[in-house]
Design an enzyme around this catalytic site. Structure first.
Site, PDB file in Angstrom:
ATOM      1  N   SER A  68       0.814  -1.220   0.000  1.00 17.89           N
ATOM      2  CA  SER A  68       0.000   0.000   0.000  1.00 17.89           C
ATOM      3  C   SER A  68       0.841   1.261   0.000  1.00 17.89           C
ATOM      4  CB  SER A  68      -0.950   0.003   1.205  1.00 17.89           C
ATOM      5  OG  SER A  68      -1.879  -1.054   1.115  1.00 17.89           O
ATOM      6  N   GLU A  87     -10.284   6.438   2.308  1.00 18.99           N
ATOM      7  CA  GLU A  87      -9.812   5.054   2.240  1.00 18.99           C
ATOM      8  C   GLU A  87     -10.663   4.113   3.083  1.00 18.99           C
ATOM      9  OE1 GLU A  87      -5.943   2.209   3.213  1.00 18.99           O
ATOM     10  OE2 GLU A  87      -6.377   3.967   4.448  1.00 18.99           O
ATOM     11  N   HIS A 132      -1.399   5.578   8.514  1.00 17.44           N
ATOM     12  CA  HIS A 132      -1.145   4.357   7.757  1.00 17.44           C
ATOM     13  C   HIS A 132      -0.721   4.675   6.325  1.00 17.44           C
ATOM     14  CE1 HIS A 132      -1.844  -0.061   7.130  1.00 17.44           C
ATOM     15  NE2 HIS A 132      -1.497  -0.049   8.406  1.00 17.44           N
TER      16      HIS A 132
END
Length: 468
Positions: free
Chosen positions: A100, A279, A151
């Site tokens: 990611s 997200e 993240h």
């Protein structure tokens, strides 16, 4: 000439493909579009269902149709021919299978970087993240997510760091950027009682004139005069299927669509427009755990955020909406012709994710108690032998899966569950699959049918009229 030499020197050369690095080959085959058209988008909403394999999109649509009587908004955009649809190659600089961080950096920084890196090239140089570019151009910017705001996916749009794992550092990197909205989980990266360095990051954000929201009510009452940092969980937010059956979660933790709506409200009146990344991060976490109910209900929740974004864009007329994923994960699918419909409909009875079930197991849990727990939480009764097998793993704690700190038997429960639901998994890891990509609104005409992930960086800049 032996067979492999023929393949190496003959077949490939006949196709005009050299044996260079795989991602370099992709760069030669799939060159960016030469279009230099400038779009008229004032705003951009970029929605990412992290780790969404094509089977996930399919099954979420099937479940939505059968459970709620409506198709997903994403699929309806295709059916109604409202969106430009494309396929996207997601490779990183060092692998056909991206993580990611590298995938978000491809969008955010416009260049492929190695897995694990955030807009930092192999030589140590940095690529300026796109939200910094838009902020410097005078737009409001923000990110919302169901995992920690520090993240990989939000970070790839925001900052440069050689390691995605430096989340405590990333929390501090956000501070001087003065981005307008940052919301998700990750209290352990902001709270001085949980950080190893004991730094009170919340206090630093408050000193920088941020509003701090730690509950849904505080988020909903936020005003647009000041930027907002919203943190609604220690790590990631709860899975949707668990939140749907927990009043405390419903009262305290906003859904992804609620965060999306509030963020649009806070930024929509800015004269220079806004850019927002949204997200659905726990789709990926569920895939790493082969947790089908966690996966499908979080995908449906992500789709509700897509619906809100499209609803705003249809009224606004000046907003480009991009809907995609960064990579596949696990490649789940509905298989088998015998009773697959009836088995799949079992998900309509689910109250809890596999994560919830396995974390409820205690040292004294008996096979009979585990059978009862699963039947109550998920609507099917496993055998006594299956219960014993699951419980045996609590003695050795040897389970796999990326987001599985306790090493619980996610893979085994996923395999057992497949017999009752007809949903099977190919892996617990990311895949190299080309992925779905949809665009709606001004600037969508810039989308080619097949794109390299890095191309979206310039597409967004061009869509808003900024210099590439």
């Amino acid at each position: 000439m032996i067979r492999r030499d023929f393949i190496k020197n003959g077949t490939l050369s006949a196709l005009g493909i050299s044996l260079v690095g795989t991602t370099e080959t992709f760069g030669q085959l799939f060159t960016p579009s030469n279009k230099d058209t400038i779009g008229t988008a004032k705003n951009i909403i970029f929605l990412v269902s992290d780790g969404m394999s094509s089977g996930t999109l399919t099954m979420a649509n099937l479940l939505s149709n059968r459970m709620y009587g409506r198709e997903s908004r994403w699929i309806s955009l295709y059916r109604e021919k409202k969106a430009v649809r494309a396929f996207m190659d997601t490779a990183s600089a060092d692998s056909m299978v991206t993580d990611s961080a590298a995938s978000s950096s491809a969008w955010g920084g416009g260049k492929r970087v190695n897995n694990g890196s955030l807009n930092v090239n192999a030589d140590g140089s940095h690529n300026t993240p796109i939200l910094q570019k838009f902020k410097n151009a005078g737009k409001k910017v923000g990110c919302v997510t169901t995992v920690p705001i520090t993240h990989a996916t939000p970070a790839g749009f925001c900052i440069c760091n050689k390691s995605r794992n430096s989340q405590a550092e990333i929390a501090l990197q956000y501070l001087p950027l003065q981005f307008d909205v940052m919301m998700g989980g990750g209290d352990k990266y902001f709270n001085p009682t949980k950080r190893s360095d004991k730094v009170d990051v919340y206090a630093k954000f408050e000193k920088a004139s941020y509003q701090i929201a730690k509950t849904k009510a505080q988020m909903l009452s936020a005003k647009n005069q000041k930027p907002i940092l919203g943190v609604f969980g220690n790590d990631a937010l709860p899975f949707t299927i668990d939140q749907l059956h927990d009043k405390n979660h419903q009262e305290l933790v906003p859904t992804l669509s609620e965060m999306t709506v509030k963020t649009i409200e806070l930024m929509k009146d800015h004269p220079n427009g806004f850019v927002l990344q949204v997200e659905g991060g726990k789709v990926d976490w569920a895939a790493h755990s082969n947790d089908t109910s966690g996966l499908l209900f979080d995908q449906i929740a992500f789709d509700q955020a897509v619906e809100k974004a499209i609803e705003f864009a249809e009224k606004d007329k000046n907003t480009l909406v991009i809907v995609t994923t960064d990579h596949g994960n696990g490649n789940p699918g509905l298989f088998g012709e015998d009773n697959s419909d009836q088995k799949f409909d079992l998900f309509q009875k689910f109250k809890h994710s596999n994560e919830w079930i396995l974390n409820e197991v205690k040292p004294n849990t008996s096979p009979a108690s585990l059978i009862e727990m699963i039947q109550h939480g998920q609507g099917y009764a496993i055998s006594n032998e299956q219960a014993k097998d699951l419980l045996s793993h609590y003695q050795k704690l040897d389970g796999g899966g990326l987001y599985n700190a306790r090493k619980l038997p996610f893979e085994l429960l996923g395999k057992i569950q497949s017999n009752y639901t007809s949903v099977y998994w190919g892996s617990m890891d990311h895949s190299a699959d080309y992925v779905e990509l949809a665009a709606y609104g001004p600037g969508s005409e810039l989308m080619e049918p097949f794109v390299r992930n890095t191309e979206l960086h310039n597409l967004m800049l061009n869509a808003t009229g900024l210099k590439v």
